[in-house]
Each structure stands twice: as structure tokens, then as C-alpha cells.
Design a protein around this motif. Structure first.
Motif, PDB file in Angstrom:
ATOM      1  N   GLU A 169      37.234  32.597  17.269  1.00  0.00           N
ATOM      2  CA  GLU A 169      38.623  32.685  17.759  1.00  0.00           C
ATOM      3  C   GLU A 169      39.583  31.892  16.869  1.00  0.00           C
ATOM      4  O   GLU A 169      40.660  32.369  16.526  1.00  0.00           O
ATOM      5  N   THR A 170      39.195  30.649  16.504  1.00  0.00           N
ATOM      6  CA  THR A 170      40.135  29.781  15.763  1.00  0.00           C
ATOM      7  C   THR A 170      40.323  30.218  14.312  1.00  0.00           C
ATOM      8  O   THR A 170      41.307  29.846  13.690  1.00  0.00           O
ATOM      9  N   SER A 176      50.267  29.121  17.837  1.00  0.00           N
ATOM     10  CA  SER A 176      50.578  29.324  19.261  1.00  0.00           C
ATOM     11  C   SER A 176      49.934  28.233  20.122  1.00  0.00           C
ATOM     12  O   SER A 176      49.001  27.553  19.689  1.00  0.00           O
ATOM     13  N   GLU A 178      48.155  28.729  22.684  1.00  0.00           N
ATOM     14  CA  GLU A 178      46.787  29.169  22.978  1.00  0.00           C
ATOM     15  C   GLU A 178      45.844  28.740  21.854  1.00  0.00           C
ATOM     16  O   GLU A 178      44.737  28.253  22.106  1.00  0.00           O
ATOM     17  N   MET A 179      46.311  28.886  20.606  1.00  0.00           N
ATOM     18  CA  MET A 179      45.483  28.500  19.459  1.00  0.00           C
ATOM     19  C   MET A 179      45.273  26.991  19.424  1.00  0.00           C
ATOM     20  O   MET A 179      44.176  26.504  19.130  1.00  0.00           O
ATOM     21  N   LYS A 180      46.323  26.241  19.774  1.00  0.00           N
ATOM     22  CA  LYS A 180      46.216  24.782  19.813  1.00  0.00           C
ATOM     23  C   LYS A 180      45.138  24.372  20.823  1.00  0.00           C
ATOM     24  O   LYS A 180      44.308  23.490  20.569  1.00  0.00           O
ATOM     25  N   LYS A 181      45.151  25.035  21.986  1.00  0.00           N
ATOM     26  CA  LYS A 181      44.176  24.745  23.049  1.00  0.00           C
ATOM     27  C   LYS A 181      42.753  25.081  22.574  1.00  0.00           C
ATOM     28  O   LYS A 181      41.815  24.323  22.801  1.00  0.00           O
ATOM     29  N   LEU A 182      42.609  26.221  21.904  1.00  0.00           N
ATOM     30  CA  LEU A 182      41.291  26.625  21.398  1.00  0.00           C
ATOM     31  C   LEU A 182      40.751  25.627  20.374  1.00  0.00           C
ATOM     32  O   LEU A 182      39.564  25.298  20.377  1.00  0.00           O
TER      33      LEU A 182
END
Length: 393
Positions: A169-170, A176, A178-182
Motif C-alpha cells: 500500500e505505502t 494524503s 490515509e497514506m500518512k496513517k498507513l
């Protein structure tokens, strides 16, 4: 200026936040797990036998939690109905070396441990030529090492899969939220993996709130609280001496510091389980030893951070289980789901106050009954009356 009050930081708990938590009895084959299960649950569901894998499917029973407060309240109110608290216990098939790669009942066994919230780990310290040891001889340190290693190997496998999915995913990149959280999740999973590869159990790490949110859905085997039960011969249990005990204490201090160790004699408990209460009292007085089972049950509740609150009256005295630190609306939800949604207030006083004053009328007369709202944290031993609105249909 007065010195600043130091606030002790509570260690965040891993695991499910529920009140209906389960404990599994775990250990190598033929260490006394199923016999302990029968004694602790006073049931004959288990299948103790002198060969490995006698228990294949985990068997479940509920154990009544011994509590003097509940007994005192029942004596005080003499209700028509009494409902004590209970702890759900599973008897899980014996582990063997290589379980993480499927040996013995390997994967089935490990999936059964994943389904419980905490572990009673039984370690054999008795010699008995008639009860074979799956490893050939009695060596509790070797047994502890085998179980620790098998659980860690399986956790490494779970974590590597989770990490591979996150990396996929990363790799897409981007800025975004969402990407920061991932990416944060990936960093936590990498930290978990490094800890496991370093030979440490996940429950021994210091984890922040966001990290705990990542760890809990993984249901890691080494994240579960452990209570070590050292299974002695009856003779050694009565005299509280065994050549292996100091070595076990040293191993646990090095590898699992802070985890409780309880010496127990499963054959002694099995013998007591077949007696009446009067016979048990007489036997314990004669030999100068008592059952370890009440301590075993209460220690596990503490490891799971569970407490009790009570509802009382002449119709019923009931002991409810909840996670310590639970607020009033969620405690009301333990009684009935609708009470949490329509919660208005909680009327409360603690068992210690009632015991001190002698009866409910005295507690009320001295103004010691409190009315609290949604932010009240229910304390262990609270006696409560919940006020809630009508549920919407």
C-alpha cells in the motif's frame, strides 16, 4: 511553590476491551492441562489421557470467581436469586516442538490460542514414570523455551504477512492523510517485528495509544497476558519446595518479568475436586495446605484487568464483570445494551462503605450514596443502581 504532582502513567493494555474475556490453558503435551481444566471447572468435559493430543478441540467451561464480597452481600440481603461472576476457561491441545510449522496439531493449536485473551501456561515439574513426557524427560526451562519460541515464530509469520500488505500500500506514495496513517502503521509493524526477532514478547513492549490500535487487530500470541502455573507433585506442593522452582523464577524474571508464577499441584486439586466442602476443609487442615485454584482464578482476572460491580436487593444479588477504568454508561451496557444508549445517571456507593456502615439504611442516612453522571468511572466493588430512559423501538 509546591512541587508538581507526578502523574504515574498507566501502561496501555493490549487486547480486546470487552468484559467477556476468555483464558486458555496452554502447555506441552502431558503436563496436566486437561486434569487442571477438570479440577478448576469441576467438570468432566476434558479428556485427560497418557498420550499427546488427547485434547484436540478446545473445550470450554465457566468458572465461578471466588469473592468474599459477593458472599457477604448474599448473606446480607438473603435474595431469592444469586448470580456470581465467572471466568471462561478453555482447555487447549498440547503444544509440541515445531508447532509453528505445523508439527503435531500445530496450526490448529495456535489458532485456538489466538481466540483467547490470556493464557494459563502450565509447566511440568513432577517426575512420574507412568506419565510420558513428550520431550523424553522433565526439564521445565527447556519446555518454557519451546513454548516461547513456537509462539514467537508464529507471531513473526503473522507480522511479516501484515508488513508485506502494508508495504504494498505505502509503495504507491503520496501525501494524503490515509497514506500518512498507513506509513505510521507500517512503522509500528516494523517495530513489532524487530522486537520478536530479538527474542522478546510483544506484551513486554511500551506501546503508545496509536501503536496499541495497530497491535490489537493482529491477535498476536505473545501480546496476551500470561499466568505461569508450575505443576508440582503433591508432596512438593505441600512443602512448597522443588528443585526446579528457583530456575523457573530466574527464567521468568529474565524473559517475562512481572508475569505471575503460581505453584500448584494438579493431582492434589484433582483429589480435592472429588470431595465435599467439609471433606476438603478437613483434608486441608490435616495436611497444612489449601487449594491454589482461588488464587489462580483471581490472578487471571487481575492479569486481564477485570473488576466487579454489584446490583443488590431481596430479589437478586448479582456480580457483574467489567474492565477496570470503564465509565458508567458502558457499565450500564453490561447489564443491558439499551441502558448504555439511554443512560441518565448512576446511583452508587462502594461495598467497603456498606461493610463499614453495616446496612444500606445507614449508608443513606450518612449521605454516602452518590449520584453520578456519564463521566463517572465505575470502581471495583461498587454497588450500583442505573437510571436510564425508555428505549426507542
Amino acid at each position: 511553590m509546591p512541587p508538581k504532582k507526578v502523574v504515574k502513567e498507566e501502561k496501555l493494555l493490549l487486547g480486546r476491551p470487552g468484559n467477556s474475556l476468555k483464558s486458555g490453558i496452554v502447555g506441552l503435551a502431558n503436563v496436566g492441562k486437561s486434569t487442571l481444566f477438570q479440577a478448576i471447572t469441576k467438570s468432566h468435559l476434558g479428556n485427560p489421557a497418557n498420550f499427546p493430543y488427547a485434547t484436540i478441540d478446545p473445550e470450554e467451561a465457566r468458572v465461578i470467581v471466588p469473592d468474599e464480597r459477593f458472599d457477604w452481600l448474599c448473606e446480607q440481603y438473603k435474595p431469592k436469586s444469586t448470580v456470581p461472576a465467572n471466568l471462561t476457561v478453555y482447555d487447549i491441545a498440547g503444544l509440541t516442538r515445531g508447532a509453528s510449522t505445523g508439527a503435531g496439531l500445530g496450526n490448529a493449536f495456535l489458532s485456538h490460542i489466538r481466540a483467547v485473551d490470556a493464557v494459563f501456561q502450565v509447566v511440568r515439574c513432577f517426575d512420574d514414570a507412568e506419565i510420558i513426557h513428550v520431550e523424553g524427560d522433565v526439564d521445565p526451562i527447556r519446555d518454557l523455551e519451546i513454548i516461547a519460541e513456537e509462539l514467537r515464530i508464529k507471531d513473526i509469520e503473522f507480522v511479516e504477512k501484515a508488513l508485506a500488505a502494508l508495504v504494498k500500500e505505502t509503495r504507491r506514495g503520496g501525501q494524503s492523510l490515509e497514506m500518512k496513517k498507513l506509513k505510521e502503521e507500517q512503522a509500528t509493524v516494523e517495530k513489532i517485528l524487530a522486537m520478536l526477532q530479538d527474542g522478546k514478547d510483544v506484551r513486554k513492549g511500551n506501546w503508545g495509544p496509536k501503536e496499541v490500535e495497530v497491535i490489537n487487530p493482529l491477535f498476536l500470541l505473545t501480546a496476551k497476558p500470561v499466568v505461569y502455573l508450575v505443576n508440582l507433585s503433591e508432596k512438593d506442593y505441600i512443602r512448597q519446595k522443588n528443585k526446579h522452582l528457583p530456575k523457573i523464577a530466574a527464567w521468568i524474571k529474565e524473559h517475562a518479568e512481572g508475569d505471575p508464577i503460581i505453584p500448584i499441584s494438579v493431582c492434589f486439586e484433582e483429589r480435592l475436586a472429588a470431595m465435599t466442602e467439609e471433606e476438603v476443609a478437613e483434608e486441608c487442615k490435616t495436611i497444612g495446605a489449601k487449594s491454589a485454584l482461588p488464587k489462580v482464578i483471581l490472578t487471571m482476572r487481575k492479569a486481564l484487568n477485570l473488576g466487579s460491580f454489584f446490583t443488590t436487593g431481596t430479589d437478586e444479588v448479582r456480580q457483574w464483570t467489567l474492565r477496570n477504568g470503564t465509565k458508567a454508561p458502558q457499565a450500564a451496557g453490561v447489564i443491558h445494551g439499551d441502558f448504555e444508549k439511554t443512560f441518565i445517571q448512576i446511583i452508587v456507593y462502594n461495598y467497603t462503605v456498606l461493610k463499614e456502615e453495616g446496612d444500606e439504611a445507614s449508608v443513606k442516612a450518612k449521605g454516602k450514596v452518590l449520584t453520578k453522571g456519564k463521566d463517572y468511572i465505575v470502581q471495583d466493588g461498587d454497588i450500583v443502581l442505573i437510571k436510564a430512559g425508555a428505549a426507542k423501538s
